[in-house]
Write a protein that holds these residues in place. Structure first.
Motif, PDB file in Angstrom:
ATOM      1  N   UNK A 191      16.273 -17.028  -3.937  1.00  0.00           N
ATOM      2  CA  UNK A 191      16.232 -16.299  -2.671  1.00  0.00           C
ATOM      3  C   UNK A 191      16.106 -17.266  -1.487  1.00  0.00           C
ATOM      4  N   UNK A 192      15.277 -18.287  -1.645  1.00  0.00           N
ATOM      5  CA  UNK A 192      15.099 -19.273  -0.579  1.00  0.00           C
ATOM      6  C   UNK A 192      16.396 -20.029  -0.316  1.00  0.00           C
ATOM      7  N   UNK A 193      17.110 -20.389  -1.372  1.00  0.00           N
ATOM      8  CA  UNK A 193      18.394 -21.076  -1.215  1.00  0.00           C
ATOM      9  C   UNK A 193      19.393 -20.177  -0.498  1.00  0.00           C
ATOM     10  N   UNK A 194      19.457 -18.916  -0.898  1.00  0.00           N
ATOM     11  CA  UNK A 194      20.380 -17.977  -0.252  1.00  0.00           C
ATOM     12  C   UNK A 194      20.047 -17.830   1.229  1.00  0.00           C
ATOM     13  N   UNK A 195      18.762 -17.733   1.565  1.00  0.00           N
ATOM     14  CA  UNK A 195      18.353 -17.610   2.958  1.00  0.00           C
ATOM     15  C   UNK A 195      18.730 -18.868   3.737  1.00  0.00           C
ATOM     16  N   UNK A 196      18.482 -20.028   3.155  1.00  0.00           N
ATOM     17  CA  UNK A 196      18.814 -21.285   3.833  1.00  0.00           C
ATOM     18  C   UNK A 196      20.319 -21.395   4.063  1.00  0.00           C
ATOM     19  N   UNK A 197      21.118 -20.993   3.088  1.00  0.00           N
ATOM     20  CA  UNK A 197      22.576 -21.060   3.240  1.00  0.00           C
ATOM     21  C   UNK A 197      23.062 -20.141   4.350  1.00  0.00           C
ATOM     22  N   UNK A 238      12.987 -11.088  -4.153  1.00  0.00           N
ATOM     23  CA  UNK A 238      11.693 -11.240  -4.807  1.00  0.00           C
ATOM     24  C   UNK A 238      10.624 -11.470  -3.746  1.00  0.00           C
ATOM     25  N   UNK A 239       9.554 -12.087  -4.121  1.00  0.00           N
ATOM     26  CA  UNK A 239       8.401 -12.237  -3.234  1.00  0.00           C
ATOM     27  C   UNK A 239       8.495 -13.442  -2.304  1.00  0.00           C
ATOM     28  N   UNK A 240       9.656 -13.672  -1.738  1.00  0.00           N
ATOM     29  CA  UNK A 240       9.813 -14.774  -0.784  1.00  0.00           C
ATOM     30  C   UNK A 240       9.117 -14.402   0.516  1.00  0.00           C
ATOM     31  N   UNK A 251      10.031 -26.983  -4.816  1.00  0.00           N
ATOM     32  CA  UNK A 251      10.621 -26.051  -5.785  1.00  0.00           C
ATOM     33  C   UNK A 251       9.749 -25.985  -7.036  1.00  0.00           C
ATOM     34  N   UNK A 252       9.274 -27.133  -7.487  1.00  0.00           N
ATOM     35  CA  UNK A 252       8.378 -27.156  -8.635  1.00  0.00           C
ATOM     36  C   UNK A 252       7.078 -26.419  -8.320  1.00  0.00           C
ATOM     37  N   UNK A 253       6.577 -26.597  -7.116  1.00  0.00           N
ATOM     38  CA  UNK A 253       5.342 -25.920  -6.713  1.00  0.00           C
ATOM     39  C   UNK A 253       5.527 -24.403  -6.711  1.00  0.00           C
ATOM     40  N   UNK A 254       6.683 -23.934  -6.247  1.00  0.00           N
ATOM     41  CA  UNK A 254       6.984 -22.496  -6.263  1.00  0.00           C
ATOM     42  C   UNK A 254       6.993 -22.006  -7.702  1.00  0.00           C
ATOM     43  N   UNK A 255       7.720 -22.721  -8.552  1.00  0.00           N
ATOM     44  CA  UNK A 255       7.702 -22.422  -9.976  1.00  0.00           C
ATOM     45  C   UNK A 255       8.335 -21.100 -10.379  1.00  0.00           C
ATOM     46  N   UNK A 256       9.129 -20.510  -9.520  1.00  0.00           N
ATOM     47  CA  UNK A 256       9.751 -19.219  -9.817  1.00  0.00           C
ATOM     48  C   UNK A 256      11.225 -19.316  -9.422  1.00  0.00           C
ATOM     49  N   UNK A 257      12.115 -19.292 -10.423  1.00  0.00           N
ATOM     50  CA  UNK A 257      13.540 -19.488 -10.165  1.00  0.00           C
ATOM     51  C   UNK A 257      14.115 -18.388  -9.275  1.00  0.00           C
ATOM     52  N   UNK A 258      13.613 -17.167  -9.388  1.00  0.00           N
ATOM     53  CA  UNK A 258      14.118 -16.070  -8.557  1.00  0.00           C
ATOM     54  C   UNK A 258      13.749 -16.288  -7.089  1.00  0.00           C
ATOM     55  N   UNK A 259      12.509 -16.694  -6.828  1.00  0.00           N
ATOM     56  CA  UNK A 259      12.079 -16.971  -5.454  1.00  0.00           C
ATOM     57  C   UNK A 259      12.866 -18.167  -4.914  1.00  0.00           C
ATOM     58  N   UNK A 260      13.033 -19.186  -5.729  1.00  0.00           N
ATOM     59  CA  UNK A 260      13.812 -20.345  -5.325  1.00  0.00           C
ATOM     60  C   UNK A 260      15.239 -19.942  -4.980  1.00  0.00           C
TER      61      UNK A 260
END
Length: 68
Positions: free
Chosen positions: A55-61, A2-4, A44-53
């Protein structure tokens, strides 16, 4: 994906890093972990988009060190 955003959005990335490091100064390991948890939830609340969140988790992992 998504738009990460994969590029720095900070005018001064070093200053942003310094703010995070300084926030942990003087904290115990438990306090530091609690700060990180609270910060993740707030952002995460500020992002407010579960798909972007997600993607961010996957990148961090992917950036975690490999266990030996």
């Amino acid at each position: 994906m998504t738009a990460l955003s994969m590029t720095s959005n900070f005018a001064s990335p070093d200053d942003a890093y310094r703010v995070i490091v300084e926030a942990h100064r003087g904290l115990t390991d438990d306090q530091s972990a609690a700060l990180d948890t609270a910060l993740v939830l707030i952002l995460a609340n500020h992002i407010g988009d579960a798909a972007v969140l997600g993607d961010a988790i996957a990148l961090a992992k992917r950036r975690l060190p490999v266990a030996t």
